[in-house]
Design a protein around this motif. Structure first.
Motif, PDB file in Angstrom:
ATOM      1  N   THR A 239     -47.541  14.384 -44.148  1.00  0.00           N
ATOM      2  CA  THR A 239     -47.922  15.353 -43.107  1.00  0.00           C
ATOM      3  C   THR A 239     -47.145  15.097 -41.817  1.00  0.00           C
ATOM      4  N   MET A 240     -46.976  13.816 -41.506  1.00  0.00           N
ATOM      5  CA  MET A 240     -46.224  13.475 -40.293  1.00  0.00           C
ATOM      6  C   MET A 240     -44.762  13.879 -40.435  1.00  0.00           C
ATOM      7  N   ALA A 241     -44.193  13.747 -41.642  1.00  0.00           N
ATOM      8  CA  ALA A 241     -42.817  14.198 -41.868  1.00  0.00           C
ATOM      9  C   ALA A 241     -42.713  15.701 -41.648  1.00  0.00           C
ATOM     10  N   GLY A 242     -43.710  16.436 -42.128  1.00  0.00           N
ATOM     11  CA  GLY A 242     -43.727  17.874 -41.879  1.00  0.00           C
ATOM     12  C   GLY A 242     -43.882  18.185 -40.410  1.00  0.00           C
ATOM     13  N   ALA A 243     -44.672  17.363 -39.701  1.00  0.00           N
ATOM     14  CA  ALA A 243     -44.862  17.579 -38.262  1.00  0.00           C
ATOM     15  C   ALA A 243     -43.554  17.381 -37.503  1.00  0.00           C
ATOM     16  N   ILE A 244     -42.712  16.460 -37.977  1.00  0.00           N
ATOM     17  CA  ILE A 244     -41.424  16.236 -37.313  1.00  0.00           C
ATOM     18  C   ILE A 244     -40.554  17.484 -37.430  1.00  0.00           C
ATOM     19  N   ARG A 245     -40.522  18.054 -38.664  1.00  0.00           N
ATOM     20  CA  ARG A 245     -39.724  19.263 -38.854  1.00  0.00           C
ATOM     21  C   ARG A 245     -40.283  20.415 -38.023  1.00  0.00           C
ATOM     22  N   GLU A 246     -41.598  20.534 -37.987  1.00  0.00           N
ATOM     23  CA  GLU A 246     -42.206  21.608 -37.203  1.00  0.00           C
ATOM     24  C   GLU A 246     -41.932  21.415 -35.712  1.00  0.00           C
ATOM     25  N   THR A 247     -41.885  20.142 -35.282  1.00  0.00           N
ATOM     26  CA  THR A 247     -41.605  19.854 -33.868  1.00  0.00           C
ATOM     27  C   THR A 247     -40.186  20.277 -33.505  1.00  0.00           C
ATOM     28  N   LYS A 248     -39.241  19.978 -34.419  1.00  0.00           N
ATOM     29  CA  LYS A 248     -37.861  20.386 -34.168  1.00  0.00           C
ATOM     30  C   LYS A 248     -37.778  21.910 -34.035  1.00  0.00           C
ATOM     31  N   GLU A 249     -38.417  22.621 -34.962  1.00  0.00           N
ATOM     32  CA  GLU A 249     -38.378  24.077 -34.933  1.00  0.00           C
ATOM     33  C   GLU A 249     -39.028  24.601 -33.664  1.00  0.00           C
ATOM     34  N   ALA A 250     -40.128  23.980 -33.279  1.00  0.00           N
ATOM     35  CA  ALA A 250     -40.806  24.433 -32.067  1.00  0.00           C
ATOM     36  C   ALA A 250     -39.948  24.204 -30.831  1.00  0.00           C
ATOM     37  N   LEU A 251     -39.253  23.048 -30.746  1.00  0.00           N
ATOM     38  CA  LEU A 251     -38.392  22.763 -29.601  1.00  0.00           C
ATOM     39  C   LEU A 251     -37.231  23.758 -29.549  1.00  0.00           C
ATOM     40  N   GLU A 252     -36.681  24.056 -30.721  1.00  0.00           N
ATOM     41  CA  GLU A 252     -35.584  25.032 -30.737  1.00  0.00           C
ATOM     42  C   GLU A 252     -36.086  26.399 -30.286  1.00  0.00           C
ATOM     43  N   ASN A 253     -37.285  26.779 -30.719  1.00  0.00           N
ATOM     44  CA  ASN A 253     -37.846  28.072 -30.321  1.00  0.00           C
ATOM     45  C   ASN A 253     -38.099  28.112 -28.814  1.00  0.00           C
ATOM     46  N   VAL A 254     -38.556  26.986 -28.264  1.00  0.00           N
ATOM     47  CA  VAL A 254     -38.813  26.937 -26.817  1.00  0.00           C
ATOM     48  C   VAL A 254     -37.507  27.102 -26.049  1.00  0.00           C
ATOM     49  N   SER A 255     -36.495  26.375 -26.499  1.00  0.00           N
ATOM     50  CA  SER A 255     -35.214  26.426 -25.798  1.00  0.00           C
ATOM     51  C   SER A 255     -34.633  27.838 -25.826  1.00  0.00           C
ATOM     52  N   VAL A 256     -34.641  28.445 -26.996  1.00  0.00           N
ATOM     53  CA  VAL A 256     -34.081  29.793 -27.136  1.00  0.00           C
ATOM     54  C   VAL A 256     -34.916  30.813 -26.371  1.00  0.00           C
ATOM     55  N   SER A 257     -36.236  30.701 -26.480  1.00  0.00           N
ATOM     56  CA  SER A 257     -37.122  31.672 -25.844  1.00  0.00           C
ATOM     57  C   SER A 257     -36.999  31.626 -24.330  1.00  0.00           C
ATOM     58  N   VAL A 258     -36.902  30.439 -23.767  1.00  0.00           N
ATOM     59  CA  VAL A 258     -36.765  30.331 -22.304  1.00  0.00           C
ATOM     60  C   VAL A 258     -35.467  30.969 -21.845  1.00  0.00           C
ATOM     61  N   GLU A 259     -34.416  30.725 -22.596  1.00  0.00           N
ATOM     62  CA  GLU A 259     -33.116  31.299 -22.242  1.00  0.00           C
ATOM     63  C   GLU A 259     -33.182  32.828 -22.301  1.00  0.00           C
ATOM     64  N   VAL A 260     -33.794  33.348 -23.358  1.00  0.00           N
ATOM     65  CA  VAL A 260     -33.922  34.799 -23.498  1.00  0.00           C
ATOM     66  C   VAL A 260     -34.760  35.374 -22.376  1.00  0.00           C
ATOM     67  N   LEU A 261     -35.836  34.724 -22.023  1.00  0.00           N
ATOM     68  CA  LEU A 261     -36.729  35.232 -20.991  1.00  0.00           C
ATOM     69  C   LEU A 261     -36.050  35.210 -19.621  1.00  0.00           C
ATOM     70  N   GLN A 262     -35.276  34.170 -19.367  1.00  0.00           N
ATOM     71  CA  GLN A 262     -34.603  34.097 -18.064  1.00  0.00           C
ATOM     72  C   GLN A 262     -33.580  35.224 -17.919  1.00  0.00           C
ATOM     73  N   GLU A 263     -32.780  35.424 -18.962  1.00  0.00           N
ATOM     74  CA  GLU A 263     -31.777  36.490 -18.885  1.00  0.00           C
ATOM     75  C   GLU A 263     -32.452  37.858 -18.861  1.00  0.00           C
ATOM     76  N   GLY A 264     -33.482  38.054 -19.635  1.00  0.00           N
ATOM     77  CA  GLY A 264     -34.150  39.347 -19.708  1.00  0.00           C
ATOM     78  C   GLY A 264     -34.846  39.724 -18.423  1.00  0.00           C
ATOM     79  N   THR A 265     -35.483  38.771 -17.789  1.00  0.00           N
ATOM     80  CA  THR A 265     -36.195  39.087 -16.547  1.00  0.00           C
ATOM     81  C   THR A 265     -35.214  39.449 -15.431  1.00  0.00           C
ATOM     82  N   GLU A 266     -34.038  38.794 -15.419  1.00  0.00           N
ATOM     83  CA  GLU A 266     -33.035  39.150 -14.403  1.00  0.00           C
ATOM     84  C   GLU A 266     -32.565  40.599 -14.610  1.00  0.00           C
TER      85      GLU A 266
END
Length: 837
Positions: free
Chosen positions: A259-286
């Motif tokens: 389960t912890m191994a799965g949590a690591i993969r999910e954490t990576k995906e979540a971090l990537e989603n956060v990074s991409v989403s913030v970038e999209v939101l910053q450009e979109g709001t401007e």
């Protein structure tokens, strides 16, 4: 021959009811031994009398009136144990006098009835003689002279009616007697088939028993095969049990690591989603801010048009101007911190495939059955040899029993008995023919009397002429009177003979019904026979004294009969363990002990199992220090909770379009509607994607927040659980293996215990089922003696006795009536005085 019978019966091995333990409840994998082969017995020990049953019930009711007392168990016991006549004066002893009075009191109904019958036998011939002599002296109606009376016709009719009724009753009685006589003869003739059926069942009883014993012995192979199957599958069975017990600690630990191994993969995906989403939101709001600013400027220019100065549009334009400040950005994503450092550390952690390491731990743990198989090969061969020796010993033991010889001897004895019965049955039929003929003659006596009475009534009634005087009566009428007097004469001649037969059969048949048939039906007769020291003053239990020469064994007639009636095994019914104890035959404990010792020597080493190596544990620790717990989740969640714009652009556009409709038709209205459509387009093309990006960011941030909560503690708990499971395998697995080996041993031994209990239960209820013995007793007593003979005899005396009793009123009425039918020698004038004779 009795000794041989006992020897045969002991072969029907099993255990007695007293020794049958509670039915063993085997472990999972109950053995199926099938059904002990048994043939159906032909004899149905039940008799349906048919229409005669109604007469039998009437006779039983009459006997109950004569003898309503219950079966005198205590009296019969005392009478049987009391010695009369051994010394002079025994009958004068007080206790013997009391017993005699008690017996008389019990038989008082029969005694009184028999006394009345004897009085009938003595008086009726004497009365007939006196009557005959009296009539010879022209008295008692012998004078051929009849006085004329006014009520002569009435008297004649009454006498004729009473005589006819009495004759009808006599006819019914003689018909009952005749029917009983015929019924007894037909049943005796049909008894041969019933006897043959009983002999056939006894032969089946003897012939099937060896096959049943062989079946029980052969089913040891089922037990052995199942035990060998389990031993051959020791890996899947014992290994799986060990794996199951260890798995209670191991599987949760490995599951947590996976389960912890799965949590690591999910954490990576979540971090990537956060990074991409913030970038999209910053450009979109401007971009959205710029577009909204442009929309506000164009709207202001439109509202500054001269058309808005008109009276009808001024108020609407002002409202729209005041709402322009709603077209602004609400959320600000430019100040949110990045997660690139955390993502880099997680990517470093994922360079090692933790899931693969955990799967290796699973695979290593799942090899437990194979380890068990490889480490138990030598012991299994020893256990198999022990099982083979058990089967060989059982087979050799059964061959030492002289089953065939004893069965052959008993079959010869049974054949001789059958031959004897077949030879003497014609004699029985011949004597029954003599009895039938004698009873038929008795019935014909009554029929002869009835014939005279009926002819007298017929001739007298048809030939009577009320206008004729007594001296001028016709020939037919006179013949009727003569027939009546002939019937009276034969009544005096035959009645006492009939009553002698009635009394003898009444006393005999009635007492057999009351003292044998009824107590046999409710088994009280067996209770009397089971009275200690009754049949033999030196034996407490007569049956066990006869069979085993040991009267102290509690073996009763009632228990044996009841057990055989329920078709239980004869070993159980006769308590043959006193001759041969089956426990010695079924004592396989010495062999099971050998099997248990062999199984206990099984030793399994599981130290080769590695659940998670140090690389995997280090990988988990690196994940716990990746820094995701340092992310400012509050800042993210605060911005995410805001809407993209201060006002809903769709609502603003709809409101703008509605207000434009309030304006006069023209360029201003069209321009405002154009702006509304432009705002809708901005919402669809820019606001909706931003909302989707905010949703993705919300999901990822919350996932990261949950994962980072006490991450270090969670990782340490997983590592501790894996270490504890590994410690259990390395240091404490031997204890688990011992426990599971003991359970495996109990399962294998349980098969033998199932076999033993099945053998005992089968022998108690199925092997050598002694239903034929109970059928023989029922056939001899209940069917032949009681249903065939006693009921028929009792019905015969009941009908014949009733006819004999009603001969008395028939005689009186016939004598009286004959005076009105016969031709008189003299007559006189009308006289109403009472006739004296």
């Amino acid at each position: 021959m009795a000794v041989e019978l006992c020897l045969l019966l002991l072969l029907f091995c099993g255990n007695t009811i007293s020794e049958v333990q509670p039915i063993y409840k085997p472990p999972p994998g109950t053995l199926d031994f099938g059904f002990v082969p048994a043939k159906t017995y032909d004899t149905g020990a039940y008799h349906e009398p048919g229409p005669m049953g109604i007469l039998f019930k009437i006779v039983h009711a009459f006997l109950y009136l004569v003898q309503p007392n219950s079966f005198p168990q205590d009296l019969i016991r005392k009478l049987a144990q009391q010695k009369f006549g051994n010394t002079q004066g025994d009958y004068q002893k007080p206790e013997n006098v009391v017993l005699t009075l008690q017996a008389i009191y019990y038989e008082i109904g029969f005694i009184v009835s028999a006394a009345l019958g004897l009085l009938f036998i003595l008086l009726l011939p004497l009365v007939g003689l006196c009557f005959c002599m009296c009539r010879c002296c022209d008295n008692c109606g012998g004078e051929m002279h009849q006085r004329q009376k006014k009520n002569a016709d009435c008297q004649r009719s009454c006498f004729a009616t009473f005589l006819f009724v009495a004759s009808l009753i006599i006819s019914v009685g003689v018909l009952c007697a005749y029917a009983a006589n015929q019924h007894l003869t037909s049943q005796v003739r049909g008894a041969k088939k019933l006897v043959n059926s009983n002999f056939k069942d006894l032969k089946i009883f003897l012939n099937d028993t060896p096959a049943q014993i062989d079946y029980l012995v052969s089913k040891y192979n089922t037990t052995k095969d199942k035990a060998l199957s389990d031993l051959n599958n020791v890996g899947p069975l014992l290994g799986s049990r060990v794996q199951e017990q260890l798995g209670k600690e191991v599987c949760p630990a490995l599951d947590a690591a996976l389960t912890m191994a799965g949590a690591i993969r999910e954490t990576k995906e979540a971090l990537e989603n956060v990074s991409v989403s913030v970038e999209v939101l910053q450009e979109g709001t401007e971009r959205l801010h710029a577009n909204l600013t442009d929309v506000k400027m164009h709207l202001s220019n439109t509202l500054n048009d001269s058309a808005c100065s008109a009276v009808q549009a001024a108020s609407t334009c002002n409202i729209i101007k005041n709402s322009l400040n709603q077209l602004n950005i609400n959320a600000n994503f430019t100040g949110l911190p990045g997660v690139s450092s955390q993502l880099a550390k997680v990517n470093d952690v994922l360079k090692i495939d933790l899931s693969s390491l955990v799967q290796k731990g699973y695979a290593s743990f799942n090899d437990t059955p194979d380890l068990v198989v490889n480490q138990t090969r030598n012991i299994l061969s020893d256990i198999k040899s022990v099982l083979e020796s058990i089967g060989a010993n059982i087979s050799s033991f059964t061959k030492t029993l002289p089953v065939e010889k004893i069965l052959a001897d008993l079959t010869i004895y049974l054949t001789q008995s059958e031959t004897y019965v077949q030879d003497y049955f014609p004699v029985v039929e011949q004597y029954d023919f003599y009895r039938w003929l004698a009873c038929l003659i008795l019935c014909c006596m009554v029929i002869l009397i009835l014939l005279f009475y009926y002819l007298g009534l017929l001739c007298g009634t048809c030939g009577y002429d009320k206008h004729a005087s007594p001296t001028t009566r016709g020939c037919i009428s006179n013949t009727g009177g003569n027939f009546l007097m002939a019937g009276v004469g034969f009544s005096f001649l035959f009645s006492w003979v009939l009553m002698i037969v009635v009394v003898l059969t009444f006393v005999t048949g009635g007492n057999v019904e009351k003292l044998v048939c009824e107590p046999f039906e409710d088994k009280t007769l067996f209770k009397v026979l089971d009275t200690p020291y009754l049949l033999n003053q030196h034996w407490k239990n007569y049956l066990s004294g006869i069979l085993f020469k040991n009267p102290n064994i509690n073996l009763t007639f009632e228990k044996v009969y009841s057990d055989c009636k329920e078709n239980k095994g004869i070993y159980t019914s006769l308590h043959l363990e006193n001759l041969f104890n089956i426990n010695e035959f079924l004592n396989i404990s010495m062999y099971t002990e050998d099997v248990a010792l062999k199984i206990e020597h099984i030793q399994i080493n599981l130290s080769k199992i590695i659940l998670l190596d140090e690389i995997g544990k280090e990988n988990l620790l690196n994940f716990s220090s990746s820094g995701i717990e340092g992310i400012n989740f509050a800042a993210y969640l605060m911005e995410i909770s805001k809407s993209v714009t201060k006002a809903d652009l769709l609502s603003f556009a709809n409101d703008l379009e509605a207000r434009a409709d309030q304006l006069p038709k023209g360029a201003l209205e069209n321009a405002l509607k154009g702006h509304a459509n432009n705002i809708r387009m901005i919402h669809n093309q820019q606001v909706v994607p931003l909302e989707q990006a905010m949703s993705t960011l919300n999901h990822s941030i919350r996932l990261l927040k949950r994962t980072s909560s006490e991450l270090m503690v969670k990782v340490k708990n997983v590592i501790s659980a894996v270490n504890a499971a590994q410690l259990l395998i390395n240091n404490n697995a031997s204890q688990v293996i011992v426990q599971e080996t003991k359970k495996f041993m109990d399962t294998v031994i349980g098969y033998f215990e199932q076999y033993v209990e099945w053998v005992k239960e089968s022998i108690a209820m199925e092997v050598a089922a002694c239903k034929p013995i109970a059928n023989v007793i029922d056939t001899a007593v209940d069917i032949f003696l009681c249903s065939y003979v006693t009921d028929s005899v009792n019905t015969f005396w009941f009908g014949l006795g009733g006819s004999s009793i009603f001969l008395i009123p028939a005689i009186i009425f016939a004598v009286k009536l004959s005076k009105y039918y016969r031709r008189m020698d003299t007559e006189d004038v009308y006289d109403d005085s009472v006739e004296q004779w």
